[in-house]
Design a protein around this motif. Sequence first.
Motif, PDB file in Angstrom:
ATOM      1  N   GLU A 158       0.823  -1.203   0.000  1.00 22.48           N
ATOM      2  CA  GLU A 158       0.000   0.000   0.000  1.00 22.48           C
ATOM      3  C   GLU A 158       0.857   1.253   0.000  1.00 22.48           C
ATOM      4  O   GLU A 158       0.565   2.236  -0.712  1.00 22.48           O
ATOM      5  N   GLU A 161       2.301   1.711  -3.442  1.00 23.42           N
ATOM      6  CA  GLU A 161       1.294   2.198  -4.388  1.00 23.42           C
ATOM      7  C   GLU A 161       0.999   3.678  -4.169  1.00 23.42           C
ATOM      8  O   GLU A 161       0.846   4.443  -5.128  1.00 23.42           O
ATOM      9  N   LEU A 162       0.907   4.094  -2.893  1.00 24.43           N
ATOM     10  CA  LEU A 162       0.667   5.512  -2.618  1.00 24.43           C
ATOM     11  C   LEU A 162       1.840   6.378  -3.069  1.00 24.43           C
ATOM     12  O   LEU A 162       1.647   7.497  -3.563  1.00 24.43           O
ATOM     13  N   PHE A 165       1.584   6.691  -6.720  1.00 23.57           N
ATOM     14  CA  PHE A 165       0.466   7.575  -7.056  1.00 23.57           C
ATOM     15  C   PHE A 165       0.841   9.040  -6.844  1.00 23.57           C
ATOM     16  O   PHE A 165       0.498   9.902  -7.659  1.00 23.57           O
ATOM     17  N   THR A 168       2.928  10.144  -9.659  1.00 24.77           N
ATOM     18  CA  THR A 168       2.117  10.368 -10.856  1.00 24.77           C
ATOM     19  C   THR A 168       1.392  11.702 -10.784  1.00 24.77           C
ATOM     20  O   THR A 168       1.320  12.446 -11.769  1.00 24.77           O
ATOM     21  N   ALA A 181      -5.280  10.046 -13.570  1.00 23.88           N
ATOM     22  CA  ALA A 181      -4.374   9.432 -12.600  1.00 23.88           C
ATOM     23  C   ALA A 181      -5.157   8.805 -11.451  1.00 23.88           C
ATOM     24  O   ALA A 181      -4.863   7.681 -11.021  1.00 23.88           O
ATOM     25  N   VAL A 182      -6.156   9.554 -10.944  1.00 27.15           N
ATOM     26  CA  VAL A 182      -6.980   9.011  -9.857  1.00 27.15           C
ATOM     27  C   VAL A 182      -7.773   7.805 -10.342  1.00 27.15           C
ATOM     28  O   VAL A 182      -7.938   6.809  -9.626  1.00 27.15           O
ATOM     29  N   ASP A 184      -6.915   5.612 -12.656  1.00 28.27           N
ATOM     30  CA  ASP A 184      -6.019   4.457 -12.731  1.00 28.27           C
ATOM     31  C   ASP A 184      -5.694   3.917 -11.350  1.00 28.27           C
ATOM     32  O   ASP A 184      -5.648   2.694 -11.135  1.00 28.27           O
ATOM     33  N   TYR A 185      -5.483   4.821 -10.395  1.00 25.91           N
ATOM     34  CA  TYR A 185      -5.157   4.379  -9.034  1.00 25.91           C
ATOM     35  C   TYR A 185      -6.324   3.614  -8.407  1.00 25.91           C
ATOM     36  O   TYR A 185      -6.137   2.566  -7.791  1.00 25.91           O
ATOM     37  N   ASN A 188      -6.684   0.113  -9.915  1.00 24.89           N
ATOM     38  CA  ASN A 188      -5.710  -0.838  -9.382  1.00 24.89           C
ATOM     39  C   ASN A 188      -6.014  -1.212  -7.940  1.00 24.89           C
ATOM     40  O   ASN A 188      -5.813  -2.348  -7.527  1.00 24.89           O
ATOM     41  N   THR A 189      -6.502  -0.239  -7.155  1.00 26.13           N
ATOM     42  CA  THR A 189      -6.768  -0.508  -5.744  1.00 26.13           C
ATOM     43  C   THR A 189      -8.017  -1.350  -5.545  1.00 26.13           C
ATOM     44  O   THR A 189      -8.023  -2.296  -4.748  1.00 26.13           O
TER      45      THR A 189
END
Length: 208
Positions: A158, A161-162, A165, A168, A181-182, A184-185, A188-189
Amino acid sequence: MSTFQNRSHLPRLSATILPIDAGKSDVGTSRDQQRARLMNMAAAGAMPVVASLALVWVTTIGLVVVTNFVPLNLVALVYILPVIVAATQWGIVPGLAAAFASAVAADFFFYPPLFSFWVESRQDVVDLLLYLLVAIVTSNLAARLRTTADSSNRREREIAELHAFSQTLGTCLTGRDVILAVQDYLSNTLKCRTVLIASAPNDVVPND
């Protein structure tokens, strides 16, 4: 001051999260599909228990072969090994299954009278009960260690990933870039395709 902080000219946007394609499950899922899903879940839960019992069986065969050549006085200690392996690999339930199966196997194959579940000596009864207690405690501790390790690995993922992000977001130049971008995040989450619908005019979010 970073480039992202100087973007006061960006439009103020509000967005709605619309998850779609979440496992392709419809409200009208048939009973046959639900039954098949439950059976698959039950099979997935039973496999670790079956594997733990197989470990006990392999350990028993090895002990029977060895004791034909060399007498062993620490049979119960050897049976701790499949308990630890089952608990660390699959959790508390397979570990407990291995513990009880090991106690039964030790009683049947190694404590007189052999090939019987009856135990003649009170000392042997005490030894089996002590082994079962130690195996249960060991299984619980090993399962907790596995849970702690899994939680630690999940937190590391996590955080990674953050961090990715945030990097990005640092490269976004427009509100459209931020939304993408949000999107895509979140995809994935949440492990499903997610679309952000911007409420500001002249902002189009692609459907792909």
